[in-house]
Design a protein around this motif. Structure first.
Motif, short mmCIF file in Angstrom:
data_model
loop_
_atom_site.label_atom_id
_atom_site.label_comp_id
_atom_site.label_asym_id
_atom_site.label_seq_id
_atom_site.Cartn_x
_atom_site.Cartn_y
_atom_site.Cartn_z
N THR A 130 0.83 -1.20 0.00
CA THR A 130 0.00 0.00 0.00
C THR A 130 0.87 1.26 0.00
N HIS A 131 0.53 2.20 -0.85
CA HIS A 131 1.32 3.45 -0.93
C HIS A 131 0.49 4.69 -0.64
N HIS A 132 -0.76 4.69 -1.06
CA HIS A 132 -1.52 5.95 -0.99
C HIS A 132 -2.88 5.75 -0.35
N VAL A 133 -3.13 6.55 0.67
CA VAL A 133 -4.41 6.56 1.37
C VAL A 133 -5.04 7.92 1.13
N PHE A 179 -0.29 -0.84 -9.99
CA PHE A 179 -1.25 0.25 -9.69
C PHE A 179 -0.68 1.05 -8.52
N HIS A 180 -0.25 2.26 -8.81
CA HIS A 180 0.50 3.03 -7.81
C HIS A 180 -0.29 4.24 -7.33
N GLY A 181 -0.43 5.24 -8.20
CA GLY A 181 -1.12 6.46 -7.78
C GLY A 181 -2.63 6.25 -7.67
N ASP A 248 2.45 7.21 -12.60
CA ASP A 248 3.09 7.02 -11.29
C ASP A 248 2.12 7.50 -10.22
N LEU A 249 2.14 8.77 -9.86
CA LEU A 249 1.20 9.31 -8.88
C LEU A 249 -0.03 9.86 -9.59
N CYS A 250 -1.03 10.21 -8.82
CA CYS A 250 -2.29 10.68 -9.39
C CYS A 250 -2.81 11.87 -8.59
N PRO A 335 9.97 12.50 -13.53
CA PRO A 335 9.33 13.17 -12.38
C PRO A 335 8.75 12.17 -11.39
N HIS A 336 8.52 12.63 -10.18
CA HIS A 336 7.79 11.83 -9.19
C HIS A 336 6.83 12.76 -8.48
N GLY A 337 5.64 12.31 -8.28
CA GLY A 337 4.69 13.11 -7.51
C GLY A 337 3.93 14.11 -8.35
N LEU A 391 10.49 15.14 -4.63
CA LEU A 391 9.53 14.06 -4.84
C LEU A 391 8.07 14.51 -4.68
N HIS A 392 7.69 14.90 -3.47
CA HIS A 392 6.27 15.16 -3.23
C HIS A 392 6.09 16.54 -2.61
N THR A 393 4.95 17.15 -2.89
CA THR A 393 4.72 18.52 -2.45
C THR A 393 3.44 18.62 -1.62
N PRO A 442 13.75 11.69 2.69
CA PRO A 442 12.29 11.70 2.74
C PRO A 442 11.66 11.20 1.44
N GLY A 443 10.53 10.50 1.59
CA GLY A 443 9.71 10.15 0.43
C GLY A 443 8.60 11.18 0.34
N HIS A 444 7.44 10.82 0.89
CA HIS A 444 6.35 11.78 0.91
C HIS A 444 6.50 12.75 2.07
N ASN A 445 6.00 13.96 1.88
CA ASN A 445 5.58 14.73 3.03
C ASN A 445 4.13 15.13 2.79
N PRO A 504 6.04 3.20 5.49
CA PRO A 504 5.02 4.19 5.11
C PRO A 504 5.45 5.01 3.89
N HIS A 505 4.51 5.30 3.02
CA HIS A 505 4.76 6.19 1.88
C HIS A 505 3.99 7.48 2.10
N ASP A 506 2.70 7.42 1.75
CA ASP A 506 1.91 8.65 1.79
C ASP A 506 0.96 8.61 2.98
S1 CUK Z 1 5.44 6.83 -3.73
CU1 CUK Z 1 6.75 8.62 -3.56
S2 CUK Z 1 7.80 7.91 -1.68
CU2 CUK Z 1 4.54 5.00 -3.80
CU3 CUK Z 1 3.75 7.90 -3.26
CU4 CUK Z 1 6.54 6.12 -1.99
#
Ligand code: CUK
Length: 637
Positions: A130-133, A179-181, A248-250, A335-337, A391-393, A442-445, A504-506
Motif C-alpha cells: 500500500t502506498h496511498h491513502v 497500480f500506484h497512484g 506514477d502518482l495521481c 518526475p515523481h509526484g 519528490l512530493h509537495t 524523505p519520500g512523501h511529506n 510508510p509512503h503517503d
Molecule cells: S510513492 Cu513517492 S515515496 Cu509510492 Cu507515493 Cu513512496
C-alpha cells in the motif's frame, strides 16, 4: 488551529466510571460480577479526564486527546495505519491486503469474501503493497465517510469505512500492473451539482501485454498501461483509458474535470537506460467528462475477458485538442509526484532527476482542451529550482509549498506565486523561503488538511525512508521515521521523530472533528447474526453449523461436539453492548483466531480433520473472568 473547527466535545474520553456502570448493568449469562476492565477502577483514581490543556509541541498529557488523525500507508506490510497527531501515538492498524491474526482478517469468512478467494476457498492473495491513502470529499474537504487505498502488488483498490475503520471492499483492476497512484475525485465531472466523491482514479506504473495471457512476452514495445476509474459507491471498475507512457502518482482537480498522473517512462521502455532516455517526461491529464462521453457513445474496446470499456487516450488518437481526452504536458526528466494546491489552481510535479518542480495551471489545461492554448508546455507557469531529488509537495493554505528532497534529505518551503513571478522574468522573486533537514531521505511529506480546501498550515509530516542514527538500533533493519514539523510559524520547526514499521509512503492528516466513529456495531447489520432462538448446533450430513453467542465472561455453549471429518461453520455474535468490550475466539491446532466487536457477528469455516478436545477460548481481554471464558470444542474420532 481554527478553534471554531475543533470539536471540543470529544475532549473528555467516555468516563471510565460510566463504562464500568454500563457493563455492570448488563446481565452476564448468570455471572453478575460486572468487572469488565477490572484494572480500570484504580486507574480512574479520583480525577476524571479533564478539559484539554494547551498543547506544547507534541506532548499530549494522559487523558488528553490529539488534534488530528493521520491515516498512513504501510508499503509492503499491506495494512493502513492510524496515528494521533501531534503525539504520534499509533491508534490502530487496519488490516487490508495482509492477513492479521489479531483481527482475524483473512481468517473469517467475511474478510475472506472481501479479500477474494480461489475456487478451493483459500485466499487469492495474502500479500499487498500500500502506498496511498486518501479520504472521500464533500465540498472540497474530507467528509469522513471513506478512505481509499491502493495495492501496487496485485493492482487492487480497497475501501475503508471511516466510522468503523475497517475495510469493506476490495476490487482488482483488470489488465493493470503496478497500480500506484490513487486519488478520489472531489466533484462529479458530469453532474457538477454533485460536490462529493463518486469516483476513484488509479494509475498504472508497469507496462504489460494487453491482455496479459502469454502473448507478446518478448515484445515489450507492444505492452501498454491503463488508467482506471472505480465507482466509489459500488467499487466496480467503470472504465479504463489506455495512455502512452506509464503512470506514477495521481491527482484530481477540485472542479472534478481533470485527473492527472506524472509519467517517468514516456519512452515505454523496459529497462533503466531506456526509461531515462528522454530529456523530458510528462504529466498526462485526462478530461474525465469527454472520456465518459466516449464510453457512453460506445466508442471503446474491451481487453481479454474483461468487460470494462477501454478508450484510447494515446497521443495518436488525440491529436485534435477539441476532441482530445488526454493532454501530455512535458515536465522535467523522470518526475515523481503530482499534487494539487488547495486553492484549486495548480498541480505540481517534482523533478526527481531534475532539481526542479513544475507548476501547471489547470485553467490553462482546460483552455488547451478548448483549443485556446497551442503548445502543451504553455500550461506550465513555473519551474523553480528547489533542491536535489524533489519528490512530493504539500501545501499550507497560505500560498507556500513544501517539497520533499530525497537526495538533500530536506523539506524545502517555497512560495508558489514567487515561483510564477520568477518564471515570468522577475529576478528579485524570492522563491525559496527555507530548507529544513529531515532524517533521512524523505519520500512523501504531507500537511494537515493539506489536500483539501481547508489546508490549515499547522503540521507537516515527513515520511523518511532511513532513520540511521535517530533510534536505538534493532539489527540490520532500522525503523523508518515519521518526522513532525510545525509549519504554523514563520520558520519550520522539527518537533518530533516518530518511529514507523516499514514502510510508510503517503498519508493524510485529518482534523479530528471530521471523523465520527461508531461505538458499537448494529446487530441487524449482520444477516447471519446468531439469535437466542437459533443458537446451538445444526447438522446437515457432515456439515455442521455452530451458532454461538458471547457475553462476558462466557460463550453460550460450554460444550460443542462435532465428528472428525465434519465441515464446521462457526458463527459468533457478540452480545456485549459496551464499547471496546470485544471478545476473541480461538481454537488451538485449528488456526482459528478472530475478534468480534460489540454487537458484531463473524464466522469461520474449517474441516474438523483431527480428533481431540480443544479449548475454544476468548483471546481478547474482556473481564475479570476472561481466563474462565472458554468452551470445550470436542472432535470425536
Ligand atoms: S510513492 Cu513517492 S515515496 Cu509510492 Cu507515493 Cu513512496
Amino acid at each position: 488551529m481554527d478553534s471554531k473547527k475543533m470539536d471540543t466535545t470529544n475532549d473528555t474520553p467516555s468516563s471510565r466510571r460510566g463504562f464500568l456502570g454500563k457493563s455492570a448493568a448488563l446481565g452476564l449469562a448468570g455471572v453478575t460480577l460486572g468487572l469488565a476492565g477490572c484494572k480500570e477502577e484504580a486507574a480512574a483514581g479520583g480525577k476524571s479526564a479533564a478539559a484539554p490543556a494547551a498543547h506544547h509541541g507534541t506532548e499530549i498529557a494522559p487523558g488528553q486527546l490529539d488534534d488530528y488523525y493521520a491515516f498512513i500507508s504501510s508499503g509492503h506490510s499491506g495494512e493502513a495505519r492510524v496515528l494521533g497527531l501531534p503525539s504520534g501515538r499509533t491508534l490502530k492498524r487496519i488490516p487490508v491486503f495482509n492477513v492479521d491474526c489479531m483481527v482475524g482478517w483473512g481468517i473469517t469468512n467475511e474478510s475472506k469474501a472481501i479479500i477474494g478467494t480461489k475456487p478451493d476457498g483459500t485466499l487469492k492473495y495474502i500479500t499487498g503493497d500500500t502506498h496511498h491513502v486518501h479520504g472521500s470529499y464533500k465540498n472540497g474537504t474530507y467528509d469522513g465517510r471513506w478512505l481509499f487505498i491502493n495495492d501496487k502488488l496485485h493492482s487492487r483498490v480497497a475501501r475503508i469505512r471511516m466510522d468503523t475503520m475497517e475495510c469493506d471492499k476490495i476490487t482488482e483492476l483488470p489488465n493493470v500492473a503496478g497500480f500506484h497512484g490513487l486519488f478520489p475525485d472531489k466533484r462529479d465531472p458530469v453532474d457538477q451539482k454533485i460536490d462529493y466523491t463518486t469516483r476513484v482514479f488509479c494509475g498504472a506504473e508497469f507496462h504489460i501485454p494487453l491482455p496479459n495471457d502469454g502473448r507478446d512476452l518478448d515484445n515489450p514495445d507492444k505492452w501498454g498501461a491503463l488508467f482506471s476509474c472505480v465507482s466509489a459507491e459500488t467499487m466496480e471498475v467503470m472504465w479504463q483509458v489506455r495512455v502512452d507512457g506509464n503512470m506514477d502518482l495521481c491527482a484530481t482537480s477540485y472542479d472534478g474535470k481533470l485527473a492527472a498522473c506524472n509519467q517517468y517512462n514516456v519512452e515505454n521502455a523496459a529497462d533503466l537506460n531506456g526509461m531515462m532516455a528522454a530529456e523530458r517526461d510528462a504529466c498526462v491529464f485526462l478530461h474525465i467528462e469527454r472520456v465518459e462521453a466516449l464510453v457512453k457513445a460506445g466508442k471503446f474496446t474491451t481487453i481479454g475477458s474483461s468487460k470494462v470499456p477501454v478508450v484510447d487516450g494515446r497521443k495518436a488518437a488525440n491529436a485534435d485538442p477539441k476532441s482530445a481526452i488526454s493532454l501530455y504536458v512535458p515536465v522535467s526528466k523522470n518526475p515523481h509526484g503530482v499534487n494539487a494546491s488547495p486553492d484549486g489552481k495548480y498541480f505540481v510535479c517534482s523533478g526527481k532527476l531534475s532539481p526542479t518542480a513544475t507548476v501547471i495551471e489547470l485553467s490553462k489545461v482546460l483552455q488547451w482542451f478548448d483549443g485556446n492554448v497551442k503548445d502543451p508546455r504553455d500550461t506550465v507557469v513555473a519551474e523553480p529550482e528547489i533542491g536535489l531529488g524533489p519528490l512530493h509537495t504539500a501545501f499550507d493554505g497560505r500560498g507556500n509549498a513544501y517539497t520533499s528532497l530525497f537526495l538533500d534529505s530536506q523539506a524545502v518551503k517555497w512560495n508558489v506565486d514567487a515561483a510564477i513571478a520568477q518564471f515570468k522574468g522577475d529576478k528579485n522573486a524570492k522563491v525559496i523561503i527555507e530548507k529544513l533537514d529531515v532524517h533521512y531521505q524523505p519520500g512523501h511529506n504531507y500537511s494537515s488538511m493539506g489536500e483539501t480546501r481547508e489546508a490549515d498550515g499547522k503540521y507537516l509530516n515527513s515520511g523518511n525512508k532511513f532513520s540511521k542514527d535517530r533510534f536505538l538500533p534493532v539489527g540490520p533493519l532500522h525503523p523508518e521515521t515519521e518526522q513532525l514539523v510545525d509549519i504554523s510559524g514563520a520558520s519550520m520547526k522539527l518537533i518530533a521523530d516518530h518511529t514507523a514499521y516499514p514502510e510508510p509512503h503517503d498519508g493524510i492528516i485529518v482534523r479530528r472533528d471530521v471523523v465520527k466513529t461508531r461505538q458499537i456495531h448494529t446487530m441487524t447489520d449482520f444477516p447471519n447474526a446468531v439469535t437466542p432462538e437459533n443458537a446451538g448446533i445444526e447438522r446437515k450430513g457432515n456439515k455442521v453449523h455452530v451458532r454461538l453467542m458471547s457475553q462476558a465472561p462466557a460463550f453460550s455453549m460450554p460444550v460443542i461436539k462435532v465428528k472428525k471429518g465434519d465441515e464446521v461453520t462457526l458463527t459468533l455474535t457478540n452480545y456485549d453492548k459496551v464499547e471496546d468490550l470485544t471478545h476473541g475466539c480461538a481454537i488451538p491446532t485449528y488456526n482459528i483466531n478472530f475478534i468480534v466487536n460489540p454487537q458484531e457477528t463473524k464466522s469461520v469455516t474449517f474441516k474438523a480433520d483431527h480428533a481431540g478436545a480443544f479449548w475454544l477460548y476468548c483471546t481478547h481481554f474482556c473481564h475479570a473472568l476472561h481466563l474462565e471464558m472458554r468452551s470445550r470444542f470436542l472432535v470425536e474420532a
